[in-house]
Design an enzyme around this catalytic site. Structure first.
Site, PDB file in Angstrom:
ATOM      1  N   SER A 190      -9.843   1.755   2.712  1.00  0.00           N
ATOM      2  CA  SER A 190      -8.957   2.534   1.889  1.00  0.00           C
ATOM      3  C   SER A 190      -7.890   1.719   1.155  1.00  0.00           C
ATOM      4  O   SER A 190      -7.302   2.226   0.197  1.00  0.00           O
ATOM      5  CB  SER A 190      -8.245   3.599   2.737  1.00  0.00           C
TER       6      SER A 190
ATOM      7  N   SER B   5     -10.027  -0.653   6.844  1.00  0.00           N
ATOM      8  CA  SER B   5      -9.428  -0.490   5.516  1.00  0.00           C
ATOM      9  C   SER B   5      -8.703  -1.695   4.946  1.00  0.00           C
ATOM     10  O   SER B   5      -8.328  -1.675   3.770  1.00  0.00           O
ATOM     11  CB  SER B   5      -8.461   0.693   5.519  1.00  0.00           C
TER      12      SER B   5
ATOM     13  N   LYS C 173       0.854  -1.199   0.000  1.00  0.00           N
ATOM     14  CA  LYS C 173       0.000   0.000   0.000  1.00  0.00           C
ATOM     15  C   LYS C 173       0.884   1.241   0.000  1.00  0.00           C
ATOM     16  O   LYS C 173       1.934   1.255   0.659  1.00  0.00           O
ATOM     17  CB  LYS C 173      -0.909  -0.026   1.232  1.00  0.00           C
TER      18      LYS C 173
HETATM   19  N1  GLN Z   1     -13.354   4.180   6.324  1.00  0.00           N
HETATM   20  C1  GLN Z   1     -12.685   4.608   7.496  1.00  0.00           C
HETATM   21  C2  GLN Z   1     -12.254   6.051   7.351  1.00  0.00           C
HETATM   22  O1  GLN Z   1     -12.556   6.616   6.371  1.00  0.00           O
HETATM   23  C3  GLN Z   1     -11.523   3.708   7.806  1.00  0.00           C
HETATM   24  C4  GLN Z   1     -10.340   3.957   6.962  1.00  0.00           C
HETATM   25  C5  GLN Z   1      -9.160   3.111   7.351  1.00  0.00           C
HETATM   26  O2  GLN Z   1      -9.280   2.064   7.985  1.00  0.00           O
HETATM   27  N2  GLN Z   1      -7.981   3.601   7.025  1.00  0.00           N
HETATM   28  O3  GLN Z   1     -11.640   6.627   8.192  1.00  0.00           O
END
Ligand code: GLN
Length: 468
Positions: free
Chosen positions: A143, A167, A67
């Protein structure tokens, strides 16, 4: 190909790490123009590393996609942001990368994500769109959308993602792959660009539960460079995988099956739980009474921490610097105005507000108290059950572009994954079937398994039984 079958092929000489890398690069060239999982990859460097690969090591010669918020020496690390996409090169390896290398693996390719990991669709990437390989008109989730999509598309064997509120698990669920978020402190965060430091964890996305166990084995453990990493022994995550679920107690939280869950998702998850029961697990209904507060709590704590963490992007130390500022303050303002996308700005504004004098107690202080209640819900539950089973997301992957003007709708879809981060416990998403949704057919559904803190071995064992 799974990690163990590849390893066999390397050892027998049937294929080589260099041949595999060339094949992946060819597959990326052929397919990733549509999927958009990769932001970049550096075949030459990877081939040079493949030359030296020690095939006797547990991940010897295996390429792992990364990532784009995890630092790999000499490579870009954009975090999906314009702030870092033009002039930032990682000056060091994150600890997980150092550990992957020590296990023989080769970091190969940088994967798209929501900007600074803020989002659940990868649509917040400032750099490119990533499509779900299963249904190209749909989001891959986020994400870590690129990390999930590459594995699902066969352009990566395995990848690393990060999970602050779901994410890793949610994109794994949407793309039909396995995604594991370790316990807070199990894996070093050193070299992961921080979003919300009390919630962030790095973990694997893979095609099988066994692969997830093998990668966790390589990256877990204490790191003096991350003061929140735990100095606890790392158990063998692979040897117990086939022990089955007979005699285990699995909790089904009633709050995770209520209003708002898509009927197809519910049916697949319930069927998976029935199959675990048929294999001898005892299924018990449990309650996690503070579940309804998870979204509000998370969306105060995570932006608060983000607003602090992202203050380092000031146009001076890292990344983008605005041209022709009138003075230093103007340089900060312009660099941040130009460098950050709308969702990141929204989080910084929210986070700064909840931390500000006069509002701190009402929002941030209160959220910390509710966080303690959510953690206690899990501690109470794990006194009676060995693991908890639930859906990962209330619905399968939606179509691209359908939440553009509705961030709240997007935040609400995180309801089943956020609590694990707030409580610091591990969670995994395992594919449990496909369903039709909103005009789409055969869309993957993930089963989420949650375990007690540092209970990854049990969680992987349940996941393996579900996968089988
Ligand atoms: N969807 C969540 C957010 O927008 C989690 C994102 C994540 O785990 N990085 O913060």
């Amino acid at each position: 190909m799974t990690l163990s079958s590849l390893r066999q092929q390397f050892l027998s000489g049937e294929t080589t790490p260099a041949a595999l890398l060339r094949q992946l690069a060819g597959d990326i060239a052929a397919r990733d123009g549509t999927t958009g999982a990769y932001l970049s990859h550096d075949l030459e460097t990877a081939l040079a590393e493949a030359e030296k690969a020690d095939l006797s090591l547990p991940l010897g010669g295996i390429p792992i996609g990364i990532k784009d918020n995890i630092n790999v020496l000499g490579q870009p690390c954009t975090c999906g942001s314009r702030f870092l996409s033009e002039n930032y090169t990682s000056p060091y390896d994150a600890t997980v990368i150092r550990k992957l290398r020590a296990a023989g693996a080769i970091p190969f390719g940088r994967l798209n994500q929501d900007e600074f990991a803020m989002g659940s669709s990868t649509e917040n990437s400032a750099l490119q769109t990533t499509r779900n390989p299963v249904a190209p008109d749909r989001i891959p989730g986020g994400s870590s959308g690129g990390s999930a999509a590459a594995v699902a598309d066969g352009t990566a064997i395995a990848t690393l993602g990060s999970d602050t509120g779901g994410s890793i698990r949610q994109p794994a669920s949407h793309c039909g792959v396995v995604g594991l978020k370790p316990s807070y402190g199990r894996v070093s965060r050193y070299g992961l660009v921080a979003f919300a430091s009390s919630l962030d964890q790095i973990g694997p996305l893979t095609r099988s539960v066994e692969d997830a166990a093998r990668i966790l084995q390589a990256i877990a453990g204490h790191d003096p460079l991350d003061t929140t990493s735990l100095d606890e022994p790392v158990p063998d995550y692979v040897s117990g995988l086939e022990e089955g679920v007979a005699g285990l107690k699995l909790g089904v939280p009633k709050e995770y099956f209520g209003e708002g869950i898509d009927p197809g998702v519910r049916a697949k998850v319930e069927a998976a739980i029935q199959k675990l029961a048929a294999k001898g697990a005892e299924i018990v209904e449990i309650s996690l009474p503070n579940t309804s507060h998870a979204v509000a709590t998370y969306y105060i704590i995570a932006p608060a921490e983000a607003s602090s963490n992202l203050s380092r992007f000031d146009g001076i130390r890292y990344g983008r610097r605005a041209a022709n500022p009138s003075d230093i303050l103007d340089l900060y303002k312009k660099s941040r105005e130009q460098g950050f996308g709308p969702e990141v700005k929204r989080r910084i504004i929210l986070g700064t507000y909840v931390l500000s004098s006069g509002y701190y107690d009402a929002y941030y202080g209160r959220a910390q108290k509710v966080r303690a209640l959510i953690r206690r819900d899990f501690e109470d539950a794990f006194r009676h059950v060995d693991a908890i089973v639930s859906p990962v997301a209330p619905a399968p992957a939606r179509r691209l572009g359908t939440c553009a003007d509705d961030p709240l709708q997007e935040y609400l879809s995180d309801i089943f994954t956020l609590s694990a981060n707030l409580a610091g416990i591990p969670g995994i998403s395992v594919p449990c079937g496909v369903t039709d949704f909103d005009g789409g057919t055969n869309l993957p559904v993930g089963l989420q398994i949650l375990g007690p803190h540092l209970g990854e071995a049990t969680l992987l064992r349940v996941a393996r039984a579900a996968e089988a």
